[in-house]
Design an enzyme around this catalytic site. Structure first.
Site, PDB file in Angstrom:
ATOM      1  N   LYS A  71       0.811  -1.228   0.000  1.00  0.00           N
ATOM      2  CA  LYS A  71       0.000   0.000   0.000  1.00  0.00           C
ATOM      3  C   LYS A  71       0.844   1.278   0.000  1.00  0.00           C
ATOM      4  O   LYS A  71       0.498   2.253  -0.669  1.00  0.00           O
ATOM      5  CB  LYS A  71      -0.947   0.006   1.202  1.00  0.00           C
ATOM      6  CG  LYS A  71      -2.095  -1.000   1.081  1.00  0.00           C
ATOM      7  CD  LYS A  71      -3.022  -0.899   2.272  1.00  0.00           C
ATOM      8  CE  LYS A  71      -4.169  -1.861   2.159  1.00  0.00           C
ATOM      9  NZ  LYS A  71      -5.096  -1.751   3.298  1.00  0.00           N
ATOM     10  N   ASP A 108     -10.061   3.070   2.477  1.00  0.00           N
ATOM     11  CA  ASP A 108     -10.368   2.460   3.782  1.00  0.00           C
ATOM     12  C   ASP A 108     -11.190   3.412   4.663  1.00  0.00           C
ATOM     13  O   ASP A 108     -12.212   3.024   5.224  1.00  0.00           O
ATOM     14  CB  ASP A 108      -9.062   2.132   4.542  1.00  0.00           C
ATOM     15  CG  ASP A 108      -8.506   0.763   4.173  1.00  0.00           C
ATOM     16  OD1 ASP A 108      -9.209  -0.011   3.508  1.00  0.00           O
ATOM     17  OD2 ASP A 108      -7.353   0.476   4.567  1.00  0.00           O
TER      18      ASP A 108
END
Ligand SMILES: NC(=O)c1ccc[n+]([C@@H]2O[C@H](COP(=O)([O-])OP(=O)(O)OC[C@H]3O[C@@H](n4cnc5c(N)ncnc54)[C@H](OP(=O)(O)O)[C@@H]3O)[C@@H](O)[C@H]2O)c1
Length: 268
Positions: A71, A108
Site C-alpha cells: 500500500k 479504507d
C-alpha cells in the site's frame, strides 16, 4: 464470458491466496453488467517495480487493487494521488489512465465513514474513540476528521504511533480536533475498533468493556468473525453495534466507481 474486449483489473498482494476481493468485485461487475474481470496477482515486494512497469504498458488494464505489503510502496510510485492517498501516504486502489499513468487513492477511511452513514449514524457532533493507529486506523482517523466528527481520540498499543498519526492529521486538516489518548470510552459517543484484536478467539478485548455505556455506538472493522467478542460484550451492555462488513461493502462501491472512471464501461 471473457472476450477480447474484456477490461482487465487485478489485485496485487503477497501472499494473495487469502484475498476475497476477486469474488466480491467480479460479482459486482456481473451484477452491473460491466465487461471486466479482476484477477489475483501474487507479487513479492522485490518484484514490484518490474510488475508495475509491465502493468503501465498493458493497454487493456483498467487498474488494480493493492493490499499487504504494497500500500505504501505503490503510493510512492503513482503518478498522481487522490486527497486521501496523499494525506495518508498509502493507497488501496489504482486506476490506469489511457496513457499509462497510475492514479492512486485510499478508500479504507471513506469506506468506513460511508458505512456508518448508510447505517444511519451521523458523525456531526460525535466524539469518537478510535482504537488502533495502524494502516486502517490511520485512514479512518483522516476520514473521521474530514467528515466533521466533533473530536477524535486515538488510542494505540504503541503510543508513539498514535501521536505521529495525530500530528499528520492536524497538519493536513488544521481545523480537526484530534488527540492521542487512552482506550477509555467515557466521554465518547462512538467507539471504533481498528486494531486487529478480535480476529482470533483468544485475542484480548481492545478496551475495558465494563466501562461501556448503553448510549455508545460500538463499531468494528474486523469482518471475520462478523460478530467479534467486543460486539457481543457491547450488545450485552445495551450498546448499539456496527459490523465490519459495512466498511467493505462501501469500499467496493467507492473502489469500482474510481476504477471505472473515464472507462468506456463506466457505470454511474
Ligand atoms: N472492514 C474492512 O473493510 C477492513 C479494511 C482494512 C482492514 N480491516 C481489518 O482491520 C484490522 C487492522 O488492519 P490494519 O491493516 O490496520 O493492520 P495493521 O496496520 O497491522 O495495524 C494493526 C493495529 O492493531 C494493533 N494491535 C495489533 N495487535 C495488538 C495487540 N495485541 N494489542 C493491542 N493492539 C494491537 C496495532 O497496534 P501497534 O501499532 O501497537 O502495533 C495497530 O494499531 C485487521 O483486522 C483487518 O482485517 C478491515
Amino acid at each position: 464470458m471473457i472476450t477480447g474486449n474484456t477490461r482487465l483489473y487485478a489485485i496485487l498482494a503477497d501472499p494473495v491466496a487469502q484475498v476475497r476481493t476477486p469474488q466480491v468485485i467480479n460479482a459486482w461487475f456481473r451484477e452491473h453488467q460491466v465487461d471486466a474481470v479482476l484477477v489475483p496477482m501474487h507479487v513479492p515486494a522485490g518484484d514490484l517495480d518490474a510488475v508495475l512497469d509491465a502493468l503501465r504498458r498493458m493497454r487493456n488494464l483498467g487498474g488494480f487493487i493493492v493490499t499487504v505489503p504494497h500500500k505504501t510502496a505503490i503510493a510512492e510510485r503513482c503518478d498522481e494521488l487522490g486527497p486521501a492517498g496523499q494525506a495518508i501516504g498509502s493507497v488501496n486502489t489504482v486506476r490506469r489512465t489511457a496513457d499509462g499513468r497510475l492514479v492512486g487513492e485510499m478508500f479504507d477511511g471513506a469506506g468506513f465513514v460511508s458505512g456508518l452513514q448508510t447505517q444511519g449514524h451521523d458523525l456531526a457532533h460525535k466524539r469518537v474513540l478510535l482504537l488502533g493507529a495502524g494502516g486502517a486506523g490511520s485512514a479512518i482517523a483522516f476520514a473521521l476528521a474530514q467528515a466533521g466528527a466533533a473530536s477524535v481520540t486515538v488510542a494505540n498499543r504503541t503510543p508513539a504511533r498514535a501521536h505521529a498519526l495525530v500530528e499528520r492529521v492536524r497538519k493536513a486538516l488544521p481545523q480537526a480536533t484530534i488527540e492521542a489518548g487512552a482506550p477509555e470510552p467515557e466521554g465518547h459517543d462512538i467507539i471504533v475498533n481498528a486494531t486487529s484484536l478480535g480476529m482470533r478467539a483468544e485475542d484480548a478485548l481492545p478496551l475495558d468493556v465494563e466501562r461501556l455505556a448503553p448510549d455508545m455506538l460500538v463499531a468494528e472493522i474486523i469482518m471475520k468473525p462478523e460478530q467479534t467478542r467486543l460486539l457481543d460484550e457491547a450488545q450485552r451492555r445495551g450498546c448499539p453495534i456496527h459490523h465490519g462488513r459495512h466498511m467493505l461493502d462501501r469500499q467496493v462501491a467507492l473502489m469500482t466507481q474510481f476504477l471505472l472512471q473515464g472507462q468506456p464501461e463506466a457505470v454511474n
